[in-house]
Design a protein around this motif. Structure first.
Motif, mmCIF file in Angstrom:
data_model
loop_
_atom_site.group_PDB
_atom_site.id
_atom_site.type_symbol
_atom_site.label_atom_id
_atom_site.label_comp_id
_atom_site.label_asym_id
_atom_site.label_seq_id
_atom_site.Cartn_x
_atom_site.Cartn_y
_atom_site.Cartn_z
ATOM 1 N N GLN A 3 63.630 23.208 95.994
ATOM 2 C CA GLN A 3 65.017 22.875 95.771
ATOM 3 C C GLN A 3 65.188 22.024 94.532
ATOM 4 N N GLY A 4 64.350 20.982 94.374
ATOM 5 C CA GLY A 4 64.514 20.094 93.241
ATOM 6 C C GLY A 4 63.942 20.691 91.972
ATOM 7 N N CYS A 23 66.542 15.201 87.869
ATOM 8 C CA CYS A 23 66.273 16.122 88.966
ATOM 9 C C CYS A 23 67.594 16.718 89.413
ATOM 10 N N TYR A 25 69.415 19.579 92.214
ATOM 11 C CA TYR A 25 69.141 20.291 93.464
ATOM 12 C C TYR A 25 70.357 21.111 93.860
ATOM 13 N N THR A 91 63.653 16.382 97.756
ATOM 14 C CA THR A 91 64.914 16.260 98.491
ATOM 15 C C THR A 91 64.647 16.332 99.981
ATOM 16 N N GLY A 100 60.087 19.330 93.835
ATOM 17 C CA GLY A 100 60.280 20.086 92.617
ATOM 18 C C GLY A 100 58.947 20.330 91.930
#
Lengths: 109, 113
Positions: A3-4, A23, A25, A91, A100
């Protein structure tokens, strides 16, 4: 799925300068965490910021969170050669942490 | 306090062989995680335990990977049979609850030839 997404992928600075990593998301989160990983070693937790917080400090670290833009930034002030590492945002959502791809920071002495 | 312990630190095996990794979390931590980190990527969660129950194993390739956490303390992760793409660092982490920061072990670097 990851997600990140960190930006930049790599950053090279001189000792004493500040380093900023970002970052982004995609979905809603409960919290966002930053971790550091030195070459070939495990991850070390740096800071956790909850979704209802906007800014947090820890020593030379400053983290901001903008949930409306779904983004966070990590600022390292007065960098040192020992800060050379990969930095990951993660996240937290429904008790799962999604990392990430990381930013590789190099601090040149 | 003692950190998360993992063993072995390195393992080299041939494809189709089996391998097992061991993790001892920080004392009192109810939540234990196994991550797979491929070179150049961020860690990917394989499985999450709360005490000795599985909370999330949605990303665990169950045809070849298995994990257990008997008695809610130590955990083992097994791969049988291994494939070339399983070459990675396997990280174990623990946390007091699933909403707290995670503490990571040093990892096991697996090379599948």
């Amino acid at each position: 799925s990851q997600q990140g997404e960190e930006d930049p992928q790599a950053l090279s600075i001189q000792e004493g300068e500040n380093a900023t990593m970002n970052c982004s998301y995609k979905t809603s989160i409960n919290n966002l965490q930053w971790y550091r990983q030195n070459s070939g070693r495990g991850l070390v937790h740096l800071i956790l910021i909850r979704s209802n917080e906007r800014e947090k400090h820890s020593g030379r670290l400053r983290v901001t969170l903008d949930t409306s833009k779904k983004s966070s930034s990590l600022l390292i002030t007065a960098s040192r050669a020992a800060d050379t590492a990969s930095y990951f945002c993660a996240t937290g959502r429904n008790s799962r942490l999604t990392f990430g791809e990381g930013t590789q920071l190099t601090v040149n002495p | 306090e003692a950190g998360v312990a993992q063993s072995p630190r390195y393992k080299i095996i041939e494809k189709r062989q089996s391998v097992a990794f061991w993790c001892n979390p920080i004392s009192g931590h109810a939540t234990l995680y196994w991550y797979q980190q491929i070179l150049g990527q961020g860690p990917k969660l394989l499985i999450q335990f709360q005490n000795n129950g599985v909370v999330d194993d949605s990303q665990l390739p169950k045809d070849r990977f298995s994990a257990e956490r008997l008695k809610g303390v130590d955990s083992t992760l097994k791969i049988q049979p291994a494939k070339l793409e399983d070459s990675a660092v396997y990280l174990c982490a623990s946390s007091f609850t699933e909403y707290n920061e995670q503490f990571f072990g040093p990892g096991t670097r697996l090379t599948v030839l």
